[in-house]
Scaffold this motif. Structure first.
Motif, PDB file in Angstrom:
ATOM      1  N   HIS A   1       0.818  -1.123   0.082  1.00 30.38           N
ATOM      2  CA  HIS A   1      -0.168   0.055  -0.035  1.00 30.38           C
ATOM      3  C   HIS A   1       0.838   1.206  -0.008  1.00 30.38           C
ATOM      4  O   HIS A   1       0.399   2.480  -0.084  1.00 30.38           O
ATOM      5  N   CYS A   2       2.224   1.114   0.224  1.00 31.18           N
ATOM      6  CA  CYS A   2       3.089   2.236   0.053  1.00 31.18           C
ATOM      7  C   CYS A   2       2.890   2.856  -1.452  1.00 31.18           C
ATOM      8  O   CYS A   2       3.224   2.112  -2.159  1.00 31.18           O
ATOM      9  N   SER A   3       2.764   4.098  -1.394  1.00 30.06           N
ATOM     10  CA  SER A   3       2.685   4.812  -2.559  1.00 30.06           C
ATOM     11  C   SER A   3       3.995   5.612  -3.002  1.00 30.06           C
ATOM     12  O   SER A   3       4.115   6.299  -3.859  1.00 30.06           O
TER      13      SER A   3
ATOM     14  N   TYR B   1       6.697  10.889   2.037  1.00 34.32           N
ATOM     15  CA  TYR B   1       6.643  11.427   3.547  1.00 34.32           C
ATOM     16  C   TYR B   1       7.715  11.112   4.319  1.00 34.32           C
ATOM     17  O   TYR B   1       8.021  11.797   5.160  1.00 34.32           O
TER      18      TYR B   1
ATOM     19  N   PRO C   1       1.221   9.450   5.695  1.00 30.96           N
ATOM     20  CA  PRO C   1      -0.329  10.024   5.704  1.00 30.96           C
ATOM     21  C   PRO C   1      -1.405   8.937   5.584  1.00 30.96           C
ATOM     22  O   PRO C   1      -2.491   9.143   5.961  1.00 30.96           O
ATOM     23  N   ILE C   2      -0.989   7.681   5.663  1.00 25.65           N
ATOM     24  CA  ILE C   2      -2.056   6.692   5.806  1.00 25.65           C
ATOM     25  C   ILE C   2      -1.646   5.395   6.888  1.00 25.65           C
ATOM     26  O   ILE C   2      -2.141   4.333   6.791  1.00 25.65           O
TER      27      ILE C   2
END
Lengths: 468, 411
Positions: B35-37, B41, B109-110
């Motif tokens: 899920h890491c985009s 960050y 952020p997630i």
């Protein structure tokens, strides 16, 4: 020259530049936030100034190795992915404010500076910049320039490029070019349109295929004295499109720091997620949300005028969405929360296109078609309001380990569908390259410029479909 | 051959590769990896609202090579899972050059967990036999001495020499943890603080709780030490007060020990009216301190209602002490370099991290004794005075119990 040979030769040629050639370090340079396949560079470099960039480009040219340029890596169009190997230039080491001239109303920065860092520098002076992407904590000014960023400020200014007063770029042959007024030696940056055609524009949205941007001059704007968010509900996307065209037609966007349109399904999903007990079935079919900024009296007056214009299309204030989502997005979590929202669902493929307001309903219909065609994925449509027209975002959530190939096909199909619906590729990178080639005359001119500036096809090959 | 490792001929040399990850790793972290985009960050974000300014101390003070960052750990683990074996030594060099501060997790952020993935990779590398020399030496020292500071096992309780036993039944069990060897003055000040506040402290086990080993990826040995310490802490049936932040966290995670930290315990006692605190007479006002946030507390604080640092800030506010970074505690405040084994593995980088945290010519207070000891070393020759929380309170405040057994209950 073998891989090891050219890396060694380049290392010898560029002296003190920080270089990374360990495969583990290079893993971090293989992709951006897009669904575009990752690449594999042989070397990454982190220059500290424009001279080092020029030395790197020259050394790569001698070795006939492609050069890719990376900012924050937050873009979702594949512009940073080094699909042909070669060298990645990581601009994060060039993050200085070079000049802040309040009298001229400009700030000149190195491309690797993060937006949030720049805003902190400007805040004590009561100043800000025109466009701040939603990924502001990590997004760099250089990356935003290279990829036509949008976000906060789009309603006032349109795109990142509209806030650039000039720039400096290193070309494939090592030339250091300054554009705008700074092209005239000794004059410095203050105006963009000075000598003949606008060469600044050549590098905006070019994903580094024409040159490596090493400095950017941005115009300054007063930070707003007061802010207020509010939302308007409209019956459907067609009515919202007419309303937004009217807003833009009378320049009611002057105090709009951010505005976005949300289809009814997205509105209901977001509110239900925040407040499960809420009854949302009878809610409006489309919502336009505004973040106003300016003098308190001005924004009150604009708010009333916006509500009146919406009323002409059967719309009304829609406080529930502001409370449940939009105010939080803009103030509590500030501008980057939107990014988190997109990605929190799972990995998210984003496809951005440009469209006139009168195509909003068609755009939403095209997304609805994708929903039906690929029912396994959760699809969303959102639009960022610009000074003229809209940027329409197609969002699709997926499991990257198991569904990536399928999602790539789905996004490719969505891109074709959007072009067929009258939308235009935006944030090109490699994501839109096939569709850009269909813009025949425009693409041929781009190719001719590429051949002239970069005959070896050294810089970011494959971006915009050029020099692959 | 250890699990996960394989040998491969590479230009005539045999190279140890990490080719697989344990099922536990995959089960726990697969979602994070995919899920890491790649938004970066966790590497270098500037995010004032979350108190972040460039996130990673290693990237700021040691190297800019991205494989050393939280995102680098995610990319490496994902590559292995995708079938790309990685050089074990190169990966270990990166994964063990991490302060484990958790700033990268605060930045995501997630809510992905790059620091935890780095920690889990340490465990995978230990199991595969890919461990840098300095880590192996640190592990051996901890096993031999019961601490990573080179203090002989028998000298661990020297800090407590001459302490009179509390009259009557103990009301708290005071476990000095790493403070016992890292910062004896703070360990003693903590005990004195409890006594002056009216508690009757007994001493906790004279042994390592395993936190330092856990940081190095030696999970089994660390858990065994935690279990032994937990048994000793539970025996007196008096609530535990633990001086070291990482000790407290490890005891909770590995052995389920509920405890209070000194600031939380004291502020709770003040709020309940059991203890009165005032600034000592004759000290100039207003006192101004930099409360240097402990990274370990920050990580523990995610999702928790309050931290020891919050308690210290509240106490200082009540006393009229200006905590000049209270509104923005992490501004430019990356990890001080005390954690994660960094002082042993990369001592020069750890020292640079500490120097970067120190305010110029002022009073710095930290609630973690290990941070205090590390920062104090860096502050030598500067005009900055570094205090542990208990030492600061001892030096600047007067405690008066208002009723018997005051403050005996932890938060």
């Amino acid at each position: 020259m073998s891989g090891a040979d050219w890396v060694q030769a380049l290392a010898g040629a560029v002296g003190g530049v920080a270089l990374f050639d360990d495969p583990i370090d290079l893993l971090s340079y293989q992709r951006d936030c897009s669904v575009v396949p990752p690449g594999g560079a042989a070397l990454a470099a982190r220059p500290a100034n424009a001279e080092e960039v020029a030395a790197l480009v020259a050394a790569a040219a001698r070795a006939r190795q492609p050069v890719y340029v990376r900012g924050g890596g937050t873009m979702y169009a594949g512009g940073a992915n080094p699909h042909a190997g070669g060298l990645v230039i990581d601009m994060a080491g060039m993050a200085r404010v070079l000049e802040l001239d309040l009298a001229r109303g400009i700030v000149v920065v190195e491309p690797g500076i993060r937006f949030a860092e720049l805003l902190e520098v400007l805040a004590p002076h009561g100043q800000t910049v025109g466009i701040v992407p939603l990924t502001g904590p990590a997004a760099t000014v250089g990356g935003a320039v290279a990829a036509h960023a949008l976000g906060t400020g789009s309603a006032r200014h349109q795109s990142m490029g509209d806030c650039v007063a000039g720039l400096e770029a290193v070309l494939a042959d090592g030339t250091r070019l300054r554009t705008g007024s700074a092209a005239c030696h000794g004059a410095g940056f203050f105006q963009r349109y000075c000598i003949g055609p606008d060469l600044t524009g050549l590098f905006l949205g070019s994903d580094a295929t024409f040159g490596v941007v090493t400095a950017v001059c941005l115009w300054l704007y007063p930070a707003p004295a007061a802010r207020a968010s509010f939302c308007l509900g409209l019956p459907d996307a067609a009515a919202a499109g007419r309303f937004l065209a009217a807003v833009q037609g009378c320049e009611l966007t002057r105090n709009v720091w951010y505005a976005a349109g949300y289809e009814g399904a997205a509105v209901r999903a977001r509110v239900t997620a925040a407040q499960p007990a809420r009854t949302v079935a009878a809610w409006p079919g489309f919502c336009v949300a505004f973040d106003l900024g300016g003098a308190p009296g001005e924004i009150d007056a604009d708010r009333a005028r916006l509500a009146a214009l919406a009323g002409e299309e059967g719309g009304d204030e829609f406080a529930a969405f502001d409370e449940a989502y939009f105010r939080k997005l803009r103030y509590d979590e500030t501008y980057w929360y939107s990014f988190a929202g997109y990605f929190g669902r799972s990995r998210c493929a984003i496809l951005m296109s440009s469209l006139p307001c009168d195509r909003l309903a068609v755009f939403c219909a095209a997304v609805e078609e994708q929903r039906k065609r690929w029912p396994a994925f959760v699809w969303g449509a959102a639009s960022v309001v610009c000074r003229r027209g809209l940027h329409g975002g197609v969002l699709a959530f997926y499991d990257e380990r198991h569904e990536w190939e399928t999602m790539r096909q789905a996004i490719a199909g969505a891109a074709d569908a959007l072009v067929a619906a009258g939308c235009v590729p935006y944030k090109s990178g490699k994501l839109w390259a096939p569709q850009v080639r269909a813009c025949t005359e425009y693409f041929q001119v781009l190719e001719a410029i590429k051949r002239g500036l970069d005959p070896q096809g050294l810089l970011s090959p494959g971006n915009l479909g050029l020099g692959a | 051959m250890p699990p996960g490792a394989q040998w491969q001929e590479n230009a005539g040399f045999m190279t140890k590769l990490l080719a697989s990850l344990s099922p536990e790793f995959v089960q726990r972290y697969e979602r994070d990896l995919y899920h890491c985009s790649s938004c970066n960050y966790c590497v270098d974000a500037v995010w004032p609202e979350r108190g972040l300014n460039h996130v990673c101390a290693t990237m700021q003070q040691h190297t800019r090579a991205p494989g050393y960052s939280g995102r680098g750990f995610i990319e490496a683990a994902r590559a292995i899972l995708d079938g790309v074996p990685l050089d074990g030594d190169a990966l270990a060099t990166r994964v063990f050059t991490c302060t484990t501060c958790g700033n990268c997790e605060s930045a995501c952020p997630i809510g992905l967990r790059p620091a935890s993935i780095g920690q889990a990779l340490r465990r995978e590398l230990v199991n595969a036999g890919c461990v840098p020399e300095a880590v192996g030496a640190a592990r051996a020292d901890i096993v031999r001495d019961g601490n990573p500071y080179g203090t002989p096992r028998g000298a661990r309780e020297n800090w407590a020499e001459g302490l009179a036993p509390a009259p009557g039944a103990p009301t708290v069990t005071y476990f000095a943890g790493c403070a016992a060897v890292a910062d004896a003055a703070e360990a003693r000040a903590g005990h004195a603080l409890l006594a002056q506040a009216g508690a009757a402290p007994s001493l906790g086990p004279a042994a390592c709780c395993g936190a330092a080993l856990a940081e190095l990826g030696c999970a089994r040995e660390a858990d065994a030490l935690a279990a032994a310490a937990a048994a000793a802490l539970r025996a007196p049936a008096a609530p535990a007060v633990v001086a070291g932040c990482e000790c407290r966290r490890h005891l909770a995670q590995a052995a389920g020990v509920e405890s209070a930290g000194l600031p939380g315990w004291l502020w709770s006692a003040v709020q309940s009216g059991a203890v009165a605190v005032k600034i000592k007479d004759g000290l100039g006002r207003p006192l101004r301190v930099h409360l240097l946030e402990s990274c370990q507390l920050k990580r523990t604080a995610r999702g928790a209602p309050a931290t020891d640092e919050d308690a210290a800030l509240a106490l200082f506010a009540a006393l009229g002490i200006e905590a000049c970074n209270a509104g923005y505690p992490s501004a430019y405040a990356l990890c001080c370099g005390a954690a994660g084994g960094m002082p042993r593995i990369q001592p020069q980088a750890a020292a640079r991290m500490a120097r970067a945290r120190l305010p110029a010519g002022d009073i710095a207070v930290t609630v973690d004794p290990r941070c205090a000891a590390h920062l104090r070393q860096a502050a030598r020759g500067t005009a900055c005075a570094v205090y542990g929380f208990a030492e600061f309170v001892q030096a600047h405040c007067t405690l008066t119990p208002r009723r018997s057994g005051a403050g005996a209950q932890p938060q």
